[in-house]
Scaffold this motif. Structure first.
Motif, PDB file in Angstrom:
ATOM      1  N   LEU A 431       0.833  -1.204   0.000  1.00 41.94           N
ATOM      2  CA  LEU A 431       0.000   0.000   0.000  1.00 41.94           C
ATOM      3  C   LEU A 431       0.865   1.250   0.000  1.00 41.94           C
ATOM      4  O   LEU A 431       0.527   2.261  -0.628  1.00 41.94           O
ATOM      5  N   THR A 432       2.007   1.191   0.690  1.00 38.93           N
ATOM      6  CA  THR A 432       2.936   2.330   0.697  1.00 38.93           C
ATOM      7  C   THR A 432       3.430   2.631  -0.714  1.00 38.93           C
ATOM      8  O   THR A 432       3.491   3.792  -1.128  1.00 38.93           O
ATOM      9  N   SER A 433       3.773   1.589  -1.457  1.00 40.20           N
ATOM     10  CA  SER A 433       4.279   1.797  -2.815  1.00 40.20           C
ATOM     11  C   SER A 433       3.185   2.320  -3.742  1.00 40.20           C
ATOM     12  O   SER A 433       3.436   3.181  -4.591  1.00 40.20           O
ATOM     13  N   TYR A 434       1.958   1.828  -3.585  1.00 46.04           N
ATOM     14  CA  TYR A 434       0.849   2.319  -4.403  1.00 46.04           C
ATOM     15  C   TYR A 434       0.574   3.794  -4.087  1.00 46.04           C
ATOM     16  O   TYR A 434       0.409   4.622  -4.993  1.00 46.04           O
ATOM     17  N   MET A 435       0.489   4.090  -2.801  1.00 43.05           N
ATOM     18  CA  MET A 435       0.167   5.443  -2.353  1.00 43.05           C
ATOM     19  C   MET A 435       1.194   6.455  -2.852  1.00 43.05           C
ATOM     20  O   MET A 435       0.846   7.537  -3.322  1.00 43.05           O
ATOM     21  N   THR A 436       2.480   6.089  -2.780  1.00 38.03           N
ATOM     22  CA  THR A 436       3.537   7.013  -3.184  1.00 38.03           C
ATOM     23  C   THR A 436       3.561   7.230  -4.689  1.00 38.03           C
ATOM     24  O   THR A 436       3.665   8.372  -5.165  1.00 38.03           O
ATOM     25  N   SER A 437       3.465   6.149  -5.460  1.00 34.99           N
ATOM     26  CA  SER A 437       3.540   6.291  -6.927  1.00 34.99           C
ATOM     27  C   SER A 437       2.338   7.053  -7.479  1.00 34.99           C
ATOM     28  O   SER A 437       2.487   7.925  -8.343  1.00 34.99           O
TER      29      SER A 437
END
Length: 531
Positions: A431-437
């Motif tokens: 979720l961190t990677s989705y949120m950031t990108s």
């Protein structure tokens, strides 16, 4: 001009100004199995990367790859025990619908980014290209770590789920069997060993396997759906759609429902799996977005149908919240069929699909690790990004995935609480990677900056809507993914993902400060500036 000359021996951006047109990539010295299309070669040259894998995935195999990894309709059965204490039957349906729209918007956003930059790096590459210049390197580095972490935890989670389902199946057929932690450890190791065999010795057959398992995913759906509707007990529509209940003791039903978001997210997470296989897909910039959208539609609809079916045919909800066979769905199958043989066959379908999902998890995690190591983001980067000649797979990365899963499974011998925290961490990390990108591309839209050209575009209105809705949903889901399932948790029921998550972030930051800031080459630094 050879493909090697286009980007240099080590992937540096060396594309001359006279090779920026599509026609320049119509011919290549690459062998046919690696050549892909002119668009593939142009994308790799623009990103300054070397083509090392065979492009043996077409649309159907990569669609099957993503669909089976997510296996949403089967995952909603496995995750029911997370939702029922925090809203009951209505929570299963309504929260799934909210998640389908919110997370669906995020998937659409990532599909567009995948068309812009189809690379095994996925999210950390996108962050490197789309983030504000002052934070491109550090932010992409941290996202790379969380991507690697999320997929490693994903392998352990799926393999452990297979082990738990097998134990539940044994209990169903042998009441004298008492599950032991070491049994789960051995079954987990056996599962990941099987997944590694398919990703090494049988790697060439992986596209065929994904196509075949896609058939099982479709027929298995009906093989479980029909018996539940025909033989299962039926709850009233009022109970299914309106009777919100909770035993988690949260102060309001609203908070309980937000905590229950973890269940549907577990069923829908992982759409970036096919992105990390991008360098093995023919015509990746077009095929991958369509595979992601097709997976969203197929898995989303079948998942919703199975969620409604399960809510109606669940049986006594108190028994489902404390499942006798590790998972509520095994008891539901038995209550519906009143047959050990029937329930066993239905459960075996779920186990086989979960095993195939673990196989896809290993493939995805190894490519993500390979890509990040290729840019110098991990220790022992040269070893991890090595592609074994003739095999054309990141063999070392696959074996590291195997080793990490075996080590993580051993934690279960000492503390189930700690092991479950590591599994929860996989969801939070991704979720961190989705949120950031998504946040980075949304910032570019807000600033009015030009986006990269792509062959699969959402357009302006839908692009804005998908970015905003997807980002808002993921931020909300991210926050509540750290919550325990029950209020006033004990040491046994506490969600320790926050502690592990923070610990990994600290380790990554220290490694960056001491070593990686000198060795890590962000993808944006390799881009061909004149394309």
């Amino acid at each position: 001009m050879s493909h090697r000359d286009a980007y240099g021996a080590y992937g540096e951006s060396k594309v001359a100004s006279n090779v920026t047109t599509d026609e320049a990539f119509e011919t290549t010295d690459l062998p046919p199995e690696k050549a892909g299309t002119a668009a593939d070669r142009k994308d790799m040259a623009r990103m300054g990367q070397k083509q090392e894998f065979k492009r043996n995935f077409s649309f159907i195999p990569i669609f099957g790859f993503a669909a089976v990894l997510m296996m949403t309709w089967a995952s909603v059965l496995s995750s029911a025990s997370y939702i029922l204490p925090n809203g009951g039957r209505p929570a299963m349906i309504w929260i799934y619908i909210v998640t389908l729209f919110g997370f669906g918007a995020a998937i659409l956003s990532m599909a567009e980014m995948a068309s812009m930059a189809p690379t095994s790096g996925g999210q950390y590459h996108w962050v490197s290209e789309f983030a504000p210049k002052r934070c491109q390197k550090l932010l992409s580095y941290l996202v790379g770590w969380f991507c690697v972490l999320g997929w490693q935890a994903g392998i352990a989670g799926q393999c452990f789920t297979v082990a738990s389902e097998i134990q539940g199946l044994i209990v169903l057929n042998d009441a004298s069997y008492v599950p032991q932690p070491w049994h789960a450890v051995l079954l987990t190791i056996a599962t990941v060993s099987t997944a590694v065999v398919f990703n090494t010795f049988l790697a060439k057959r992986l596209p065929l396997l994904e196509g075949l398992v896609l058939i099982l995913l479709v027929f298995g759906f009906f093989a479980i759906l029909i018996p539940l509707w025909v033989f299962g007990p039926k709850a009233s529509s009022a109970d299914v759609w309106l009777n919100w209940t909770q035993v988690a003791e949260w102060p309001t039903m609203g908070v309980a429902g937000l905590v229950a978001f973890t269940g549907p997210i577990y069923a829908l997470i992982g759409p970036d799996a096919c992105v990390h296989m991008a360098e093995e897909v023919k015509d990746a910039s077009r095929t991958i977005p369509w595979a992601m959208v097709s997976t969203l539609i197929t898995n989303g609809i079948t998942g919703l149908i199975m969620t409604i079916t399960f809510a109606y045919t669940l049986g006594p909800i108190d028994a489902a919240m404390m499942p006798e066979y590790n998972f509520a769905f095994i008891g539901t199958f038995y209550n519906a069929t009143q047959s050990h043989a029937g329930a066993t066959v239905m459960t075996c379908i779920i186990i086989i699909l979960t095993l195939c999902s673990a196989i896809s998890n290993v493939a995805t995690a190894s490519r993500q690790m390979f890509a990040f190591a290729r840019d110098g983001g991990l220790p022992f980067a040269r070893v991890l990004c090595h592609v074994r000649p003739g095999w054309d797979i990141p063999f070392n990365a696959v074996m590291v995935c195997f080793t990490i899963t075996c080590i993580l499974s051993l934690i279960n011998l000492g503390s189930t609480v700690t092991f479950n925290a590591l599994l929860s961490l996989g969801t939070v990390a991704l979720l961190t990677s989705y949120m950031t990108s998504i946040g980075c591309i949304l910032i570019k839209r807000i600033r009015g900056e030009q986006l990269l050209p792509c062959r699969w575009s959402l357009g302006v209105p839908l692009g804005w809507a998908s970015n905003i809705i997807g980002e808002a949903y993921i931020i909300l889901a991210y926050l509540f993914a750290f919550f325990p399932l029950f209020n006033n948790p004990t040491l046994q029921t506490m969600n320790w993902a926050s502690a592990v998550y923070g610990g990994v972030a600290i380790v990554a930051a220290i490694y960056y400060g001491v070593w990686a800031r000198h060795k890590y080459t962000p993808p944006v630094a390799k881009l061909a500036k004149d394309m």
